[in-house]
Design a protein around this motif. Sequence first.
Motif, short mmCIF file in Angstrom:
data_model
loop_
_atom_site.label_atom_id
_atom_site.label_comp_id
_atom_site.label_asym_id
_atom_site.label_seq_id
_atom_site.Cartn_x
_atom_site.Cartn_y
_atom_site.Cartn_z
N LEU A 192 -0.34 27.55 1.90
CA LEU A 192 0.61 26.44 1.66
C LEU A 192 1.87 26.59 2.50
O LEU A 192 2.38 25.60 3.04
CB LEU A 192 0.98 26.40 0.18
N ALA A 193 2.36 27.82 2.63
CA ALA A 193 3.56 28.04 3.43
C ALA A 193 3.30 27.75 4.90
O ALA A 193 4.14 27.18 5.59
CB ALA A 193 4.06 29.47 3.24
N HIS A 194 2.12 28.13 5.39
CA HIS A 194 1.77 27.81 6.78
C HIS A 194 1.73 26.30 7.00
O HIS A 194 2.23 25.79 8.01
CB HIS A 194 0.41 28.43 7.14
N ALA A 195 1.12 25.58 6.06
CA ALA A 195 1.02 24.12 6.19
C ALA A 195 2.41 23.48 6.18
O ALA A 195 2.70 22.59 6.99
CB ALA A 195 0.16 23.55 5.06
N GLU A 196 3.26 23.95 5.29
CA GLU A 196 4.60 23.35 5.21
C GLU A 196 5.45 23.72 6.42
O GLU A 196 6.27 22.91 6.88
CB GLU A 196 5.29 23.81 3.92
N LEU A 197 5.26 24.92 6.95
CA LEU A 197 5.97 25.30 8.16
C LEU A 197 5.52 24.43 9.33
O LEU A 197 6.33 24.05 10.19
CB LEU A 197 5.75 26.78 8.47
N ALA A 198 4.23 24.08 9.36
CA ALA A 198 3.74 23.16 10.40
C ALA A 198 4.45 21.82 10.31
O ALA A 198 4.83 21.23 11.33
CB ALA A 198 2.23 22.97 10.25
N ARG A 199 4.68 21.33 9.08
CA ARG A 199 5.41 20.08 8.91
C ARG A 199 6.85 20.20 9.41
O ARG A 199 7.37 19.31 10.09
CB ARG A 199 5.44 19.65 7.44
N ALA A 200 7.50 21.31 9.07
CA ALA A 200 8.89 21.50 9.48
C ALA A 200 9.01 21.55 11.00
O ALA A 200 9.93 20.95 11.59
CB ALA A 200 9.45 22.77 8.85
N TYR A 201 8.10 22.27 11.65
CA TYR A 201 8.11 22.30 13.12
C TYR A 201 7.86 20.90 13.68
O TYR A 201 8.47 20.49 14.67
CB TYR A 201 7.03 23.25 13.63
N GLY A 202 6.91 20.17 13.06
CA GLY A 202 6.61 18.82 13.53
C GLY A 202 7.80 17.89 13.39
O GLY A 202 8.05 17.05 14.28
N THR A 203 8.54 18.02 12.30
CA THR A 203 9.74 17.20 12.11
C THR A 203 10.78 17.52 13.17
O THR A 203 11.43 16.62 13.71
CB THR A 203 10.33 17.43 10.71
N ARG A 204 10.94 18.81 13.49
CA ARG A 204 11.90 19.20 14.53
C ARG A 204 11.53 18.52 15.87
O ARG A 204 12.40 18.01 16.57
CB ARG A 204 11.90 20.72 14.67
N TYR A 205 10.24 18.51 16.17
CA TYR A 205 9.78 17.91 17.43
C TYR A 205 9.91 16.38 17.39
O TYR A 205 10.40 15.76 18.35
CB TYR A 205 8.32 18.31 17.66
N PHE A 206 9.53 15.76 16.30
CA PHE A 206 9.51 14.30 16.20
C PHE A 206 10.91 13.71 16.13
O PHE A 206 11.20 12.70 16.76
CB PHE A 206 8.70 13.92 14.95
N GLN A 207 11.77 14.35 15.35
CA GLN A 207 13.07 13.76 15.04
C GLN A 207 14.21 14.25 15.92
O GLN A 207 15.13 13.49 16.23
CB GLN A 207 13.45 14.05 13.57
N PHE A 208 14.18 15.54 16.30
CA PHE A 208 15.41 16.13 16.84
C PHE A 208 15.29 16.70 18.25
O PHE A 208 16.26 16.66 19.00
CB PHE A 208 15.91 17.22 15.88
N GLU A 209 14.15 17.27 18.57
CA GLU A 209 14.03 17.92 19.89
C GLU A 209 12.71 17.53 20.55
O GLU A 209 11.82 18.38 20.76
CB GLU A 209 14.15 19.44 19.74
N PRO A 210 12.54 16.25 20.89
CA PRO A 210 11.25 15.79 21.44
C PRO A 210 10.91 16.37 22.80
O PRO A 210 9.75 16.28 23.23
CB PRO A 210 11.44 14.27 21.51
N HIS A 211 11.88 16.94 23.50
CA HIS A 211 11.61 17.51 24.82
C HIS A 211 11.25 18.99 24.75
O HIS A 211 10.92 19.59 25.78
CB HIS A 211 12.82 17.31 25.73
N GLN A 212 11.32 19.57 23.56
CA GLN A 212 10.98 20.98 23.38
C GLN A 212 9.54 21.09 22.88
O GLN A 212 9.26 21.05 21.68
CB GLN A 212 11.95 21.64 22.39
N LYS A 213 8.60 21.22 23.83
CA LYS A 213 7.18 21.23 23.49
C LYS A 213 6.79 22.40 22.58
O LYS A 213 5.75 22.36 21.93
CB LYS A 213 6.34 21.27 24.76
N GLN A 214 7.64 23.43 22.54
CA GLN A 214 7.31 24.58 21.71
C GLN A 214 7.11 24.18 20.25
O GLN A 214 6.28 24.76 19.55
CB GLN A 214 8.42 25.63 21.81
N TRP A 215 7.89 23.19 19.79
CA TRP A 215 7.78 22.79 18.39
C TRP A 215 6.43 22.14 18.10
O TRP A 215 5.83 22.37 17.04
CB TRP A 215 8.92 21.85 18.01
N GLU A 216 5.95 21.35 19.04
CA GLU A 216 4.62 20.76 18.88
C GLU A 216 3.56 21.84 18.83
O GLU A 216 2.66 21.82 17.98
CB GLU A 216 4.34 19.79 20.02
N GLU A 217 3.64 22.80 19.74
CA GLU A 217 2.67 23.89 19.78
C GLU A 217 2.72 24.73 18.50
O GLU A 217 1.69 25.06 17.91
CB GLU A 217 2.93 24.77 20.99
#
Length: 483
Positions: A192-217
């Motif tokens: 569950l923590a891994h899944a939720e961390l995936a969401r948090a990273y995805g939010t960082r990429y989608f909302q705040f740092e779209p040019h930082q591909k590391q968050w998507e990865e």
Amino acid sequence: VLIYEMIAGRIPFAGDSVSETFANMINAEPQPLSRFASNVPNELQRIVAKMLRKTKDERYQTMRDLLTDLKNLNEGLSFAEKLERTASPEAENATAIPQATPGDANKETAETQRSFSQKIKNRKWVVALTVFAALIAGAIVFYQNWNLNQPPSVQDLYLQGRFYAVRENRADNDRAIQMLEQAVALDPNHALAHAELARAYGTRYFQFEPHQKQWEEKSHVELEKAFALAPDLPEAHEVRGFLLWMPANRFPHEQAIGAYRRALVLNPNLDEPHQQLGKIYLHIGLLEEALTEFRKSLELNPGNTMARYRIGIVLIHQGKYEEALRSLKSTPPDINPAIVGRDTVWLLISLDRREEAAELLAELIEKNPIDEGGQFASFKALLSALAGNAEQAEREIRDALEKGKGFGHFHHAAYIIACAYAALNKPEEAMRFLQMAAEDGYPCYPLFERDANLDSIRQNPKFQSFLSAQKRQWEYYKSLPQL
């Protein structure tokens, strides 16, 4: 067991062998304390018997409950002892026969000795209970202080991280990532923590740092870890839908819907998949379906503030502006101040309250000077266009475009820019940005069909052709079986 042994001098389920002792623990009731110790207060026997009940629900549920009963018993015994001590000799002798025989004297002496012995025993119970109650109280205090000084557990970190992960503002996203990274570091098997961390990273990429591909990865790595640990984890399927519905994937609405539906098949009581489904339905113009999903989300979790906020957005799309305003006012703005503020500005413009919209927009820009995604710049352009200031509007459009590169929700800014160009009577530019919004995740036919901001281009053949294509696509979405 300890207090029973203190009083009886033996354990409550003792047998002649180890196997017999274990059998007694399962099947037998302990012998009454009165069999092994005299003058045991009845209330103390009840307390000990309750502590040894075989059914969990019949035992004390907390140490505080036990401590309360022990204190009450202790106070009762102390009170009884005080009454005996305060009884006067005259009162005790008031009913005595004046001339006692030698036999009577011996009998009185024996009674006095028994009374004294009983008082001593009562006093021993008072002392013993006082000590035991003090030990229980000390244990409670120690446990509370120990618990406060301990680092949060993995489950606590997960729950706190999940709370912040769904709020979609940068500060809370920072907190979510920090807590969830701690959780998976402490327990790499916490799916569950891994899944939720995936969401948090995805939010960082989608909302705040779209040019930082590391968050998507990073988001995809964490999601794969969750699936490796628990292939049928509903929350992992939910997060899969969230990560699918991204600009990098060209917003695949049907696939994301399928992932959310899968999560709900696995666990119908999850509220967030309903909220996320409603968000997609809103973007593709299925407004009534969106309302249904948001309301289901709130039925399951009245604290889902994103669902409450998006009900107001559906009402804007339906042209129910006053109702939408009431809904937005009930939404805590801190869930995502920029987006809630942006949509409030849009609503005020739709209500022809442009001065209020301009004032609110100035406040939002002062508090959020970065203007992630160029959302505020696009509304500045629309206000300038409606005021007839073409040159200013063009500058603000360029500003919005520069800030909006790669931003997840830029399709909303693109639509507002289209409205600004329509207000400037520039149909070609308006159509270009309308097409951009529709192709980039926002094919909202009902909005295009009724928004008064597009009235100046409604007779344009390109707009009419565009609207017909959008209607066909909208009808296709309505026919999907998973809806």
